[in-house]
Design an enzyme around this catalytic site. Structure first.
Site, mmCIF file in Angstrom:
data_model
loop_
_atom_site.group_PDB
_atom_site.id
_atom_site.type_symbol
_atom_site.label_atom_id
_atom_site.label_comp_id
_atom_site.label_asym_id
_atom_site.label_seq_id
_atom_site.Cartn_x
_atom_site.Cartn_y
_atom_site.Cartn_z
ATOM 1 N N GLN A 94 -20.645 -2.080 3.584
ATOM 2 C CA GLN A 94 -21.926 -1.517 4.032
ATOM 3 C C GLN A 94 -22.096 -1.563 5.553
ATOM 4 O OE1 GLN A 94 -25.529 -2.225 1.437
ATOM 5 N NE2 GLN A 94 -24.316 -4.001 0.931
ATOM 6 N N ASP A 102 2.977 15.266 -27.707
ATOM 7 C CA ASP A 102 1.550 15.640 -27.735
ATOM 8 C C ASP A 102 1.354 16.809 -28.695
ATOM 9 O OD1 ASP A 102 -1.100 16.059 -27.077
ATOM 10 O OD2 ASP A 102 -0.668 17.012 -25.142
ATOM 11 N N HIS A 144 -33.325 -6.447 5.765
ATOM 12 C CA HIS A 144 -32.184 -6.380 4.837
ATOM 13 C C HIS A 144 -31.607 -7.782 4.678
ATOM 14 C CE1 HIS A 144 -28.455 -4.997 2.965
ATOM 15 N NE2 HIS A 144 -29.013 -3.800 2.838
ATOM 16 N N GLY A 145 -30.908 -8.029 3.580
ATOM 17 C CA GLY A 145 -30.156 -9.277 3.420
ATOM 18 C C GLY A 145 -28.982 -9.268 4.396
ATOM 19 N N ASP A 146 -28.458 -10.451 4.716
ATOM 20 C CA ASP A 146 -27.380 -10.474 5.717
ATOM 21 C C ASP A 146 -26.012 -10.144 5.105
ATOM 22 O OD1 ASP A 146 -26.886 -12.723 4.285
ATOM 23 O OD2 ASP A 146 -27.138 -14.139 5.934
ATOM 24 N N ASP A 147 -26.009 -9.705 3.837
ATOM 25 C CA ASP A 147 -24.733 -9.402 3.179
ATOM 26 C C ASP A 147 -24.063 -8.153 3.733
ATOM 27 O OD1 ASP A 147 -27.075 -8.263 2.035
ATOM 28 O OD2 ASP A 147 -25.881 -7.468 0.395
ATOM 29 N N TYR A 194 -29.727 5.348 6.049
ATOM 30 C CA TYR A 194 -31.173 5.225 6.273
ATOM 31 C C TYR A 194 -31.709 6.306 7.211
ATOM 32 C CZ TYR A 194 -31.257 0.373 4.421
ATOM 33 O OH TYR A 194 -31.189 -0.744 3.639
ATOM 34 N N SER A 231 -32.173 -0.585 -4.443
ATOM 35 C CA SER A 231 -31.452 0.220 -5.430
ATOM 36 C C SER A 231 -31.651 -0.363 -6.826
ATOM 37 C CB SER A 231 -29.953 0.226 -5.115
ATOM 38 O OG SER A 231 -29.451 -1.098 -5.161
HETATM 39 C C1 SPV Z 1 -4.454 16.265 -22.072
HETATM 40 O O1 SPV Z 1 -4.618 15.534 -21.108
HETATM 41 O O2 SPV Z 1 -3.961 15.881 -23.120
HETATM 42 C C2 SPV Z 1 -4.864 17.664 -21.979
HETATM 43 C C3 SPV Z 1 -4.916 18.309 -20.686
HETATM 44 O O3 SPV Z 1 -5.110 18.246 -22.992
HETATM 45 S S1 SPV Z 1 -3.435 19.081 -20.420
HETATM 46 O O4 SPV Z 1 -2.389 18.117 -20.564
HETATM 47 O O5 SPV Z 1 -3.461 19.668 -19.095
HETATM 48 O O6 SPV Z 1 -3.293 20.123 -21.448
HETATM 49 MG MG MG Z 2 -4.526 17.275 -24.741
#
Ligand code: SPV
Ligand code: MG
Length: 668
Positions: free
Chosen positions: A335, A441, A326-329, A312, A246
């Site tokens: 895994q 908000d 493979h490594g033994d990890d 695999y 990887s």
């Molecule tokens: C926020 O996370 O502030 C968003 C998403 O705007 S929501 O609260 O669902 O409006």
């Molecule tokens: Mg928001």
């Protein structure tokens, strides 16, 4: 460590095959002679000094060895009386060069790499024997007692085991044997085997029996042996080995394990797909197509293929390799289910799993950490959201509002079905950023403060960031926001088509909210797109029609108009528990637009699984506030518990331990 190869013999039983050169130069495949193969394997095993005894065709042999151009220093010692003495005398002639650990072998012995590796890695002196082969009538057998070789010769049958003249002799043990050889030769016993001298030591040389069972380890005495060994070599060389990688950086540890794996057969390398790597450890710095080329250019790699998942299964069933390395990890830990599956698939067709000790080297860890640090640089971080979308189709994003919540999103990982699952990115929510500051908000927390939150998160994480830009503010201000975010390395801003005093959408129509006109909002998007400097940054238009109960048609009309104006993605929001209106929107939007990413915030409509959203055509799922909504009640509970109990003891079990904090926040 030196190798001592005995090549003074005449090899007369090989007939015409040895009429012009010594037996060791007999071809055993189209590419190799017995000797060139021995020398190549010695060099691969790290033995770079060879003392070789010679006899007839001395100069042919010397010239041949030098023409092979191997990383080996040679000391040639000619036995002047090769025709009338046995190899005991050749060793006697070479004795001054042999003060070391010695790999002793006859010049006509052919073995597979695993045999030599076992021998060279042995911590004690040993001789190769096979408990699975029948006792030979005329060839060497070893009398073994408690794992120790007591006698070696062709005459022993009791308590004996098939044995080959291939030894590792530690310096002190070898000295005992060599002193006996000298004693023999100086009293004219030069026509016997060197093992006759060894037998007089009665086991004091401490030689252990190294049982190589069915691995190829055989001398070539005659043309039948030659045919038999050549056939086995062909079969050995057709074996295939499978390994998965990887990594996007190839270092010495990888090369070492590749070299080991190559000794088992033709090496097929499975390069893990970008999606599997991103889920399993971190976003690959180099895409799978380039990682494939990297491995294709390693000398001796037979084939490089893609491995789509951590499992695999698909490739093992397709290529049926003789070995998986493979490594033994992965013997324990997350895994283990992948390993268990490999073991059972191999068992079904007789393949074998070979595990080598995992290279826990600090310098390789440092390399990986450096690669990880690269992921946090603005250009690298910003571009990754688009790449993840292309790679995975659906990405999951979790809210972060501080350094510590950023770290939680960065590091939280669950192990399921032998794989790992983690979030792809972070959402810097206006709701959570405001809540963390104890504010509503309503776009009250200003951009300077919001950028500070982003910066705190960026300092300690690498994952891509989607910024909740509320309404985006005035268009004249929005263009600056776009450029600032882009410069910081944010991948996407989401702005909602509202205007005036914005309130959180989850209040819906319970509060006064005004939706912006399509024209105004489209102009804002256009201005933002014109302001950005890179191709990576994305502006997502968030449609509030369903929240404000303006209907599906309005939502769709706006969505198409905003895409037309240049929006890189569309977010459709709803505060209903029932996901039907969101599903209907996706279906109708996808009927006309197959590619523009659709973003969802399933806070209310939270019953649908990610896989179903992906099938429906959604691309980004944002878990917008769950860290905030779980974290703060835990704090309230702790505060209440202490108040009620007048001390902190009752709160202890609810607390994160200092050790957990240290694990989450490691010092640089
Ligand atoms: C926020 O996370 O502030 C968003 C998403 O705007 S929501 O609260 O669902 O409006
Ligand atoms: Mg928001």
């Amino acid at each position: 460590m030196k190798a001592l190869i005995l090549n003074s013999g005449l090899g007369s039983r090989m007939g015409v095959l040895t009429s012009e050169h010594p037996k060791c130069m007999t071809e055993i495949s189209s590419r190799e002679t017995i000797l060139s193969r021995q020398l190549r394997l010695l060099a691969d095993a790290g033995v770079n000094e060879v003392v070789m005894t010679t006899g007839l065709f001395d100069s042919v042999l010397v010239n041949y060895c030098e023409s092979l151009d191997l990383p080996i220093g040679f000391t040639f010692v000619k036995n002047p009386v090769y025709a009338t003495t046995n190899y005991i005398y050749s060793i006697y002639c070479a004795r001054e060069y042999l003060d070391d650990d010695i790999v002793l072998m006859h010049g006509d012995i052919v073995f597979e790499p695993e045999v030599l590796d076992k021998l060279v890695d042995s911590p004690v002196s040993c001789m190769t024997v096979s408990s699975t082969l029948p006792l030979p009538e005329k060839d060497f057998k070893a009398v073994v007692k408690d794992g120790m070789v007591m006698k070696v010769g062709i005459e022993f049958f009791d308590n004996a085991i098939e044995a080959q003249a291939l030894y590792l002799l530690k310096r002190n043990d070898w000295k005992l044997w060599l002193d006996k050889i000298v004693e023999f030769c100086e009293s004219d016993k030069t026509k016997v085997y060197a093992e006759n001298a060894l037998n007089e030591l009665d086991g004091k040389a401490n030689i252990h029996a190294l049982d190589v069972k069915d691995l190829l380890c055989q001398e070539i005495d005659n043309p039948e042996d030659l045919a038999n060994v050549s056939g086995r070599l062909k079969e050995i060389e057709n074996r295939t080995v499978y390994m998965t990688f990887s990594t996007d950086i190839i270092h010495g540890g990888h090369i070492q394990i590749i070299r080991k794996a190559q000794k088992l057969g033709k090496l097929i390398i499975g390069v893990l797909s970008d999606e599997a790597v991103a889920n399993y450890k971190r976003f690959p710095l180099v895409p799978a197509s380039e990682r494939k080329v990297m491995f294709e250019n390693i000398a001796g790699v037979y084939k490089v293929v893609e491995q789509k998942t951590l499992s695999y299964k698909e490739n093992l069933e397709k290529f049926k390799p003789d070995f998986v390395v493979h490594g033994d990890d992965w013997v324990t830990g997350f895994q283990k289910p992948v390993r268990d599956e490999v073991v059972s698939i191999l068992a079904a067709y007789g393949g074998k799993l070979v595990e080598y000790p995992y290279a826990n080297d600090q310098k390789y860890k440092d390399l990986d950490n450096r690669a990880k640090a690269e992921l946090s640089l603005p250009d690298v971080r910003r571009s990754r959201l688009k790449k993840l979308l292309e790679m995975k189709g659906l990405v999951t994003v979790m809210e972060a509002h501080s350094g510590i919540t950023g770290l939680i999103v960065e590091k939280t990982c669950v192990f399921q079905d032998g794989g790992t699952k983690q979030f792809d990115g972070m959402w810097v929510s206006s709701l959570c950023d405001s809540t963390a500051k104890g504010k509503p908000d309503i776009e009250l927390v200003d951009m300077t403060s919001r950028f500070r939150t982003i910066n705190d998160i960026m300092e300690v994480t690498t994952k891509p960031i989607i910024f909740d830009g509320d309404t985006g503010g005035l268009t004249e201000h929005f263009v600056y926001t776009v450029r600032s975010l882009e410069r910081m390395g944010v991948s996407m801003i989401i702005i909602e088509d509202k205007t005036g005093l914005k309130k959180n959408s989850l209040f819906g129509t319970e509060v006064q909210q005004t939706q912006d006109s399509i024209e105004n909002f489209s102009a804002k998007i256009r201005a933002g797109k014109a302001a950005q400097k890179t191709q990576d940054f994305m502006i997502c238009a968030r449609i509030e029609s369903l929240i404000l109960e303006r209907g599906m048609e309005d939502a769709l009309t706006r969505a198409f108009a905003f895409v037309e104006a240049g929006a890189d993605a569309i977010m459709i929001h709803s505060r209903k528990k029932d996901p039907s209106e969101i599903k209907e929107f996706i279906e109708k939007f996808r009927a006309k637009d197959k590619t523009t990413p659709i973003v969802l915030v399933p806070t209310s409509f939270n019953t649908v699984y990610e896989e179903e959203w992906k099938e429906l055509g959604a691309n980004i799922i944002i878990y917008a506030n769950q860290l905030t909504r779980t974290g703060f009640p835990a704090m309230q509970d702790a505060a209440r518990t202490i108040l009620e109990n007048h001390r902190a003891k009752e709160c202890d079990d609810k607390c994160m331990s200092i050790k957990e904090i240290i694990n989450l926040i490691p010092e640089e």
